[in-house]
Design a protein around this motif. Structure first.
Motif, PDB file in Angstrom:
ATOM      1  N   UNK A   1       0.840  -1.387  -0.074  1.00  0.00           N
ATOM      2  CA  UNK A   1       0.040   0.036  -0.035  1.00  0.00           C
ATOM      3  C   UNK A   1       0.993   1.137  -0.086  1.00  0.00           C
ATOM      4  N   UNK A   2       2.148   1.259   0.825  1.00  0.00           N
ATOM      5  CA  UNK A   2       2.648   2.520   0.944  1.00  0.00           C
ATOM      6  C   UNK A   2       3.522   2.647  -0.711  1.00  0.00           C
ATOM      7  N   UNK A   3       3.824   1.336  -1.051  1.00  0.00           N
ATOM      8  CA  UNK A   3       4.391   1.636  -2.417  1.00  0.00           C
ATOM      9  C   UNK A   3       3.579   1.795  -3.521  1.00  0.00           C
ATOM     10  N   UNK A   4       2.382   1.454  -3.441  1.00  0.00           N
ATOM     11  CA  UNK A   4       1.434   1.462  -4.597  1.00  0.00           C
ATOM     12  C   UNK A   4       1.315   3.150  -5.126  1.00  0.00           C
ATOM     13  N   UNK A   5       1.070   3.792  -3.977  1.00  0.00           N
ATOM     14  CA  UNK A   5       0.665   5.274  -4.017  1.00  0.00           C
ATOM     15  C   UNK A   5       1.555   5.987  -4.885  1.00  0.00           C
TER      16      UNK A   5
ATOM     17  N   UNK B   1      16.511  -1.960 -10.829  1.00  0.00           N
ATOM     18  CA  UNK B   1      16.256  -2.692 -12.374  1.00  0.00           C
ATOM     19  C   UNK B   1      15.923  -1.834 -13.296  1.00  0.00           C
ATOM     20  N   UNK B   2      15.057  -0.659 -12.640  1.00  0.00           N
ATOM     21  CA  UNK B   2      14.714   0.280 -13.833  1.00  0.00           C
ATOM     22  C   UNK B   2      15.777   1.177 -14.238  1.00  0.00           C
ATOM     23  N   UNK B   3      16.739   1.573 -13.382  1.00  0.00           N
ATOM     24  CA  UNK B   3      17.816   2.393 -13.700  1.00  0.00           C
ATOM     25  C   UNK B   3      18.732   1.548 -14.777  1.00  0.00           C
ATOM     26  N   UNK B   4      18.930   0.424 -14.669  1.00  0.00           N
ATOM     27  CA  UNK B   4      19.829  -0.454 -15.495  1.00  0.00           C
ATOM     28  C   UNK B   4      19.009  -0.902 -16.840  1.00  0.00           C
ATOM     29  N   UNK B   5      17.767  -0.721 -16.964  1.00  0.00           N
ATOM     30  CA  UNK B   5      17.005  -0.879 -17.948  1.00  0.00           C
ATOM     31  C   UNK B   5      16.829   0.381 -18.824  1.00  0.00           C
ATOM     32  N   UNK B   6      17.468   1.590 -18.061  1.00  0.00           N
ATOM     33  CA  UNK B   6      17.170   2.716 -18.929  1.00  0.00           C
ATOM     34  C   UNK B   6      16.024   3.350 -18.814  1.00  0.00           C
ATOM     35  N   UNK B   7      14.982   2.845 -17.718  1.00  0.00           N
ATOM     36  CA  UNK B   7      13.643   3.602 -17.595  1.00  0.00           C
ATOM     37  C   UNK B   7      13.862   4.726 -16.585  1.00  0.00           C
ATOM     38  N   UNK B   8      12.680   5.701 -16.724  1.00  0.00           N
ATOM     39  CA  UNK B   8      13.015   7.062 -15.938  1.00  0.00           C
ATOM     40  C   UNK B   8      12.736   6.671 -14.506  1.00  0.00           C
ATOM     41  N   UNK B   9      13.028   7.376 -13.619  1.00  0.00           N
ATOM     42  CA  UNK B   9      12.624   7.214 -12.192  1.00  0.00           C
ATOM     43  C   UNK B   9      11.212   7.671 -11.860  1.00  0.00           C
ATOM     44  N   UNK B  10      10.287   6.871 -12.229  1.00  0.00           N
ATOM     45  CA  UNK B  10       9.000   7.160 -12.003  1.00  0.00           C
ATOM     46  C   UNK B  10       8.418   6.289 -11.357  1.00  0.00           C
TER      47      UNK B  10
ATOM     48  N   UNK C   1       5.466   5.301 -10.476  1.00  0.00           N
ATOM     49  CA  UNK C   1       4.372   4.688 -11.254  1.00  0.00           C
ATOM     50  C   UNK C   1       4.593   3.899 -12.487  1.00  0.00           C
ATOM     51  N   UNK C   2       5.796   3.969 -12.916  1.00  0.00           N
ATOM     52  CA  UNK C   2       6.225   3.089 -14.154  1.00  0.00           C
ATOM     53  C   UNK C   2       5.900   1.770 -14.090  1.00  0.00           C
ATOM     54  N   UNK C   3       5.435   0.948 -15.110  1.00  0.00           N
ATOM     55  CA  UNK C   3       5.052  -0.411 -14.988  1.00  0.00           C
ATOM     56  C   UNK C   3       6.156  -1.304 -14.271  1.00  0.00           C
ATOM     57  N   UNK C   4       7.369  -1.373 -15.027  1.00  0.00           N
ATOM     58  CA  UNK C   4       8.176  -2.081 -14.602  1.00  0.00           C
ATOM     59  C   UNK C   4       8.759  -1.921 -13.165  1.00  0.00           C
ATOM     60  N   UNK C   5       8.615  -0.471 -12.789  1.00  0.00           N
ATOM     61  CA  UNK C   5       8.931  -0.323 -11.460  1.00  0.00           C
ATOM     62  C   UNK C   5       8.159  -0.927 -10.398  1.00  0.00           C
ATOM     63  N   UNK C   6       6.836  -0.805 -10.541  1.00  0.00           N
ATOM     64  CA  UNK C   6       5.640  -1.434  -9.903  1.00  0.00           C
ATOM     65  C   UNK C   6       5.713  -2.971  -9.776  1.00  0.00           C
ATOM     66  N   UNK C   7       6.085  -3.528 -10.923  1.00  0.00           N
ATOM     67  CA  UNK C   7       5.857  -4.913 -11.211  1.00  0.00           C
ATOM     68  C   UNK C   7       7.392  -5.569 -10.306  1.00  0.00           C
ATOM     69  N   UNK C   8       8.224  -4.949 -10.305  1.00  0.00           N
ATOM     70  CA  UNK C   8       9.441  -5.493  -9.659  1.00  0.00           C
ATOM     71  C   UNK C   8       9.174  -5.341  -7.899  1.00  0.00           C
ATOM     72  N   UNK C   9       8.945  -4.394  -7.715  1.00  0.00           N
ATOM     73  CA  UNK C   9       8.636  -4.416  -6.146  1.00  0.00           C
ATOM     74  C   UNK C   9       7.298  -5.233  -5.762  1.00  0.00           C
ATOM     75  N   UNK C  10       6.229  -5.170  -6.566  1.00  0.00           N
ATOM     76  CA  UNK C  10       5.370  -6.101  -6.176  1.00  0.00           C
ATOM     77  C   UNK C  10       5.470  -7.577  -6.155  1.00  0.00           C
ATOM     78  N   UNK C  11       6.606  -8.137  -7.025  1.00  0.00           N
ATOM     79  CA  UNK C  11       7.028  -9.426  -7.207  1.00  0.00           C
ATOM     80  C   UNK C  11       7.591  -9.749  -5.989  1.00  0.00           C
TER      81      UNK C  11
END
Length: 417
Positions: A143-147, A315-324, A326-336
């Motif tokens: 819940x804390x991370x999802x927001x 993971x998102x930084x290494x993949x070259x994704x922005x520090x967002x 709410x970005x899907x890869x970001x959320x998927x990583x911490x959720x997993x």
């Protein structure tokens, strides 16, 4: 944005990350087995952490990018870049998945002690065979991370760190520490017979590679270049580090002191934190036991939030994704990572093979990250904010210690074979 008055910031996330169940257990064993003799090792670990985290925060503020993104640009040769990035992913993401079970289990242990009289929880476990608290705590962390708002996450973790501080320091005060022995242990370094691995473990639970990713990325988000000038941001960051990291060290010292009072010289052996809590009741009353339980729950929950967060940043930084956030890869990583931790903790599974792999990877990664961080801090992209000679010397000293920690992690991991 003003920085005239002090405010807790990203360094508090680092404190929340390293004061977890692993630190509680290691510090408890140090106090129970060696009294106050190893307090100096905690002071050194605080110093080493401050050196590395200042560099990580400076890198994030000046470049506006996390450590993962900077690694992509720092290592340009593909034959070196991809093995390094794969190792980082393996150690941070897979490793934190394994350790997440310990974070949630530790928080659950504290929650069970606090709410032991609630019959509904006991009925839940007897009817389902699934532990109740890991599910609840995993849901709280998610819940804390999802927001997905950095400020909201930071405030939650500041609250947990302050709760830990009050709980563990109150426990130390209630158990009436030997101040002279504590001061001697802090400023008269010694290694009692058989204590070398404990010394290395105390440092290793504080100086951890994933905190570098966490701090660089969170500092870049806390002080974006468009909102504040770099010098002001760096001043605020250093003030934050100077308060938050030593506060974490004080919490660790409080845990060592509590265990030393309860067990050192008593002839009893400390096997787990539950045993420490039980031993406090007849000696110092229920207040000390409750304080310890609250501290353990806050420590486990704070690490259960920061471990997935750091893995997602890496993971998102290494993949070259922005520090967002709410970005899907970001959320998927911490959720997993949270789901894996909840599953392993609620079913009581010990992921030995995964933990073995994580220890090997982290044992290699820590000195490697120190080298990469030192190279990055001397890169021309930082301009006037590159490391000076003093900072490089201090960084080299911490690198030497990280090599020792690496050897310990690898030796421990291969001893499990």
């Amino acid at each position: 944005m003003t920085t005239k008055s002090f405010r807790f910031g990203p360094a508090t996330l680092v404190t929340a990350a390293f004061i977890g169940p692993g630190t509680v257990i290691t510090a408890s064993l140090a106090g129970a087995n060696y009294g106050y003799a190893l307090v100096w090792a905690l002071l050194f670990s605080v110093f080493a952490t401050m050196v590395l985290q200042e560099m990580a925060a400076r890198l994030g503020i000046v470049t506006g990018r996390g450590l993962g993104e900077n690694l992509r640009t720092l290592v340009s040769a593909p034959l070196l870049r991809w093995p390094l990035l794969l190792l980082v992913v393996a150690a941070i993401v897979v490793g934190n998945s394994a350790y997440q079970a310990g974070n949630i289990s530790g928080a659950a242990l504290g929650a069970e002690a606090i709410f032991s009289g609630v019959t509904f929880i006991q009925h839940w476990y007897s009817s389902t065979g699934i532990k109740f608290w890991p599910l609840v705590l995993g849901l709280l962390a998610a819940t804390v991370l999802w927001f997905g708002r950095y400020k909201w996450i930071e405030r939650c973790l500041i609250g947990l760190v302050l709760l830990m501080s009050l709980a563990f320091i109150a426990t130390m005060i209630l158990t009436r520490p030997d101040i002279l022995a504590l001061v001697k242990g802090a400023f008269w370094p010694q290694i009692p017979a058989g204590a070398m691995l404990t010394v290395v473990a105390l440092i290793g639970t504080t100086v951890v590679p994933y905190s570098l990713f966490l701090h660089a990325a969170s500092a870049a988000q806390k002080w974006p270049q468009a909102d504040i000038d770099t010098r002001s941001a760096l001043a605020a960051s250093r003030a934050d580090i100077a308060v938050a990291i030593p506060l974490g060290g004080l919490i660790s010292i409080a845990i060592v002191s509590t265990a030393a009072i309860a067990f050192f010289g008593s002839g009893q052996q400390l096997d787990n934190v539950s045993q420490l809590a039980q031993s406090l009741t007849p000696l110092f009353g229920t207040a000390a036991t409750w304080s310890l339980a609250v501290g353990l729950m806050a420590a486990g929950l704070s690490s259960a939030i920061t471990a997935p967060l750091a893995a997602a940043y890496a993971l998102t930084g290494i993949m070259g994704k922005p520090l967002d956030l709410k970005q899907p890869l970001f959320r998927l990583t911490w959720l997993a990572i949270i789901c894996i931790g909840v599953l392993l903790s609620s079913l009581g599974i010990r992921p030995l093979n995964v933990i073995w792999f994580a220890q090997v990877a982290n044992g290699i990664l820590l000195p490697l990250m120190c080298i990469c961080l030192l190279l990055a801090m001397n890169h021309k992209v930082l301009g006037a904010y590159k490391n000076n000679r003093r900072q490089n010397v201090l960084g080299a000293l911490v690198l030497l210690v990280s090599l020792l920690l690496s050897g310990r992690s690898l030796a421990l991991a291969f001893a499990l074979l």
